[in-house]
Design a protein around this motif. Structure first.
Motif, PDB file in Angstrom:
ATOM      1  N   UNK A  48     -33.289  21.616  31.202  1.00  0.00           N
ATOM      2  CA  UNK A  48     -32.835  22.037  32.515  1.00  0.00           C
ATOM      3  C   UNK A  48     -32.640  20.824  33.410  1.00  0.00           C
ATOM      4  N   UNK A  49     -32.518  21.066  34.695  1.00  0.00           N
ATOM      5  CA  UNK A  49     -32.322  19.962  35.638  1.00  0.00           C
ATOM      6  C   UNK A  49     -33.538  19.048  35.698  1.00  0.00           C
ATOM      7  N   UNK A  50     -34.721  19.642  35.816  1.00  0.00           N
ATOM      8  CA  UNK A  50     -35.931  18.827  35.908  1.00  0.00           C
ATOM      9  C   UNK A  50     -37.051  19.317  34.986  1.00  0.00           C
ATOM     10  N   UNK A  51     -36.750  20.246  34.074  1.00  0.00           N
ATOM     11  CA  UNK A  51     -37.747  20.771  33.139  1.00  0.00           C
ATOM     12  C   UNK A  51     -37.151  20.801  31.732  1.00  0.00           C
ATOM     13  N   UNK A  52     -38.027  20.684  30.748  1.00  0.00           N
ATOM     14  CA  UNK A  52     -37.663  20.859  29.350  1.00  0.00           C
ATOM     15  C   UNK A  52     -38.414  22.087  28.865  1.00  0.00           C
ATOM     16  N   UNK A  53     -37.695  23.048  28.308  1.00  0.00           N
ATOM     17  CA  UNK A  53     -38.291  24.301  27.863  1.00  0.00           C
ATOM     18  C   UNK A  53     -38.311  24.321  26.331  1.00  0.00           C
ATOM     19  N   UNK A  54     -39.470  24.660  25.769  1.00  0.00           N
ATOM     20  CA  UNK A  54     -39.628  24.697  24.318  1.00  0.00           C
ATOM     21  C   UNK A  54     -40.125  26.067  23.885  1.00  0.00           C
ATOM     22  N   UNK A  59     -43.579  26.512  26.096  1.00  0.00           N
ATOM     23  CA  UNK A  59     -44.070  25.646  27.161  1.00  0.00           C
ATOM     24  C   UNK A  59     -42.897  25.007  27.869  1.00  0.00           C
ATOM     25  N   UNK A  60     -43.171  24.485  29.033  1.00  0.00           N
ATOM     26  CA  UNK A  60     -42.164  23.709  29.743  1.00  0.00           C
ATOM     27  C   UNK A  60     -42.839  22.451  30.264  1.00  0.00           C
ATOM     28  N   UNK A  61     -42.073  21.374  30.259  1.00  0.00           N
ATOM     29  CA  UNK A  61     -42.574  20.073  30.681  1.00  0.00           C
ATOM     30  C   UNK A  61     -41.667  19.502  31.741  1.00  0.00           C
ATOM     31  N   UNK A  62     -42.259  18.714  32.633  1.00  0.00           N
ATOM     32  CA  UNK A  62     -41.453  17.985  33.601  1.00  0.00           C
ATOM     33  C   UNK A  62     -40.604  16.974  32.852  1.00  0.00           C
ATOM     34  N   UNK A  63     -39.344  16.947  33.156  1.00  0.00           N
ATOM     35  CA  UNK A  63     -38.408  16.057  32.488  1.00  0.00           C
ATOM     36  C   UNK A  63     -38.512  14.672  33.125  1.00  0.00           C
ATOM     37  N   UNK A  64     -39.449  13.871  32.618  1.00  0.00           N
ATOM     38  CA  UNK A  64     -39.652  12.533  33.162  1.00  0.00           C
ATOM     39  C   UNK A  64     -38.829  11.519  32.361  1.00  0.00           C
ATOM     40  N   UNK A  65     -38.988  10.259  32.699  1.00  0.00           N
ATOM     41  CA  UNK A  65     -38.222   9.203  32.038  1.00  0.00           C
ATOM     42  C   UNK A  65     -38.483   9.122  30.548  1.00  0.00           C
ATOM     43  N   UNK A  66     -39.729   9.318  30.124  1.00  0.00           N
ATOM     44  CA  UNK A  66     -40.047   9.262  28.695  1.00  0.00           C
ATOM     45  C   UNK A  66     -39.336  10.359  27.925  1.00  0.00           C
ATOM     46  N   UNK A  67     -39.396  11.588  28.439  1.00  0.00           N
ATOM     47  CA  UNK A  67     -38.717  12.685  27.738  1.00  0.00           C
ATOM     48  C   UNK A  67     -37.205  12.495  27.740  1.00  0.00           C
ATOM     49  N   UNK A  68     -36.664  12.049  28.854  1.00  0.00           N
ATOM     50  CA  UNK A  68     -35.203  11.820  28.906  1.00  0.00           C
ATOM     51  C   UNK A  68     -34.777  10.800  27.853  1.00  0.00           C
ATOM     52  N   UNK A  69     -35.593   9.769  27.675  1.00  0.00           N
ATOM     53  CA  UNK A  69     -35.269   8.751  26.667  1.00  0.00           C
ATOM     54  C   UNK A  69     -35.354   9.335  25.260  1.00  0.00           C
TER      55      UNK A  69
END
Length: 179
Positions: free
Chosen positions: A140-146, A164-174
């Motif tokens: 999503x825009x600022x979350x990753x849904x699994x 679960x959902x996680x905040x889409x931070x720099x590590x996940x974006x990479x």
């Protein structure tokens, strides 16, 4: 207004401001959201707690996670999320075989065998596996849904699931960047 009443009102006002200041500070001092490994550990622990029969379902194999956008391009996230989930399930007592399938070979749109491809079923049988860990995700825009499921290879029956959902931070974006 008598002096003592003004003083009491002033004290109440100052106490209220102090409470607000402490509350605002508490937001900044909150513990950080768990990272990918911790979140998957928690999700797999919750899955086994909700579906304790997973530990008796025989060997499990894992597939790289699949992006629901269907881009077809693999990312480091696809593999590491599957590996972390399988490791967490193994720590919870689920028998896991060391075999990681490519997520793109899992599904077939047509056929009467359900969604799992015949190739995946044959590989599972060859490895003596009865179950498969599947993960899908959406960004999503600022979350990753699994969404995570353990599926019985023979019948396509879902034996356990978690999300679960996680905040889409720099590590996940990479990790999500296709290579």
């Amino acid at each position: 207004m008598p002096y003592s009443l003004r003083l009491a009102c002033l004290l109440l006002f100052l106490l209220g401001l102090t409470g607000c200041a402490q509350h605002e500070g508490a937001l900044y001092n909150a513990p950080p959201e768990p990272g990918l490994a911790d979140a998957l550990d928690d999700a797999m622990r919750d899955m086994v707690a909700a579906f304790p029969e997973l530990t008796d379902q025989g060997p499990m194999i894992t597939a790289s996670f699949i992006d629901v956008d269907g881009t077809g391009r693999a990312s480091p996230f696809d593999r590491i999320a599957a590996e972390l989930s399988a490791a967490a399930l193994a720590r919870e007592g689920v028998p896991v075989r060391e075999l990681l399938l490519e997520g793109g070979q899992l599904l077939e749109v047509s056929g009467s065998d359900g969604l799992l491809s015949r190739r995946v079923r044959r590989l599972g049988e060859w490895e003596g596996a009865r179950t498969l860990l599947i993960g899908t995700y959406a960004q999503g825009h600022d979350r990753l849904y699994l969404a995570l499921r353990v599926v019985e290879l023979r019948t396509n029956r879902v034996l356990g699931s978690s999300s679960l959902s996680l905040t889409l931070d720099g590590n996940l974006r990479e990790l999500l960047r296709a290579r």
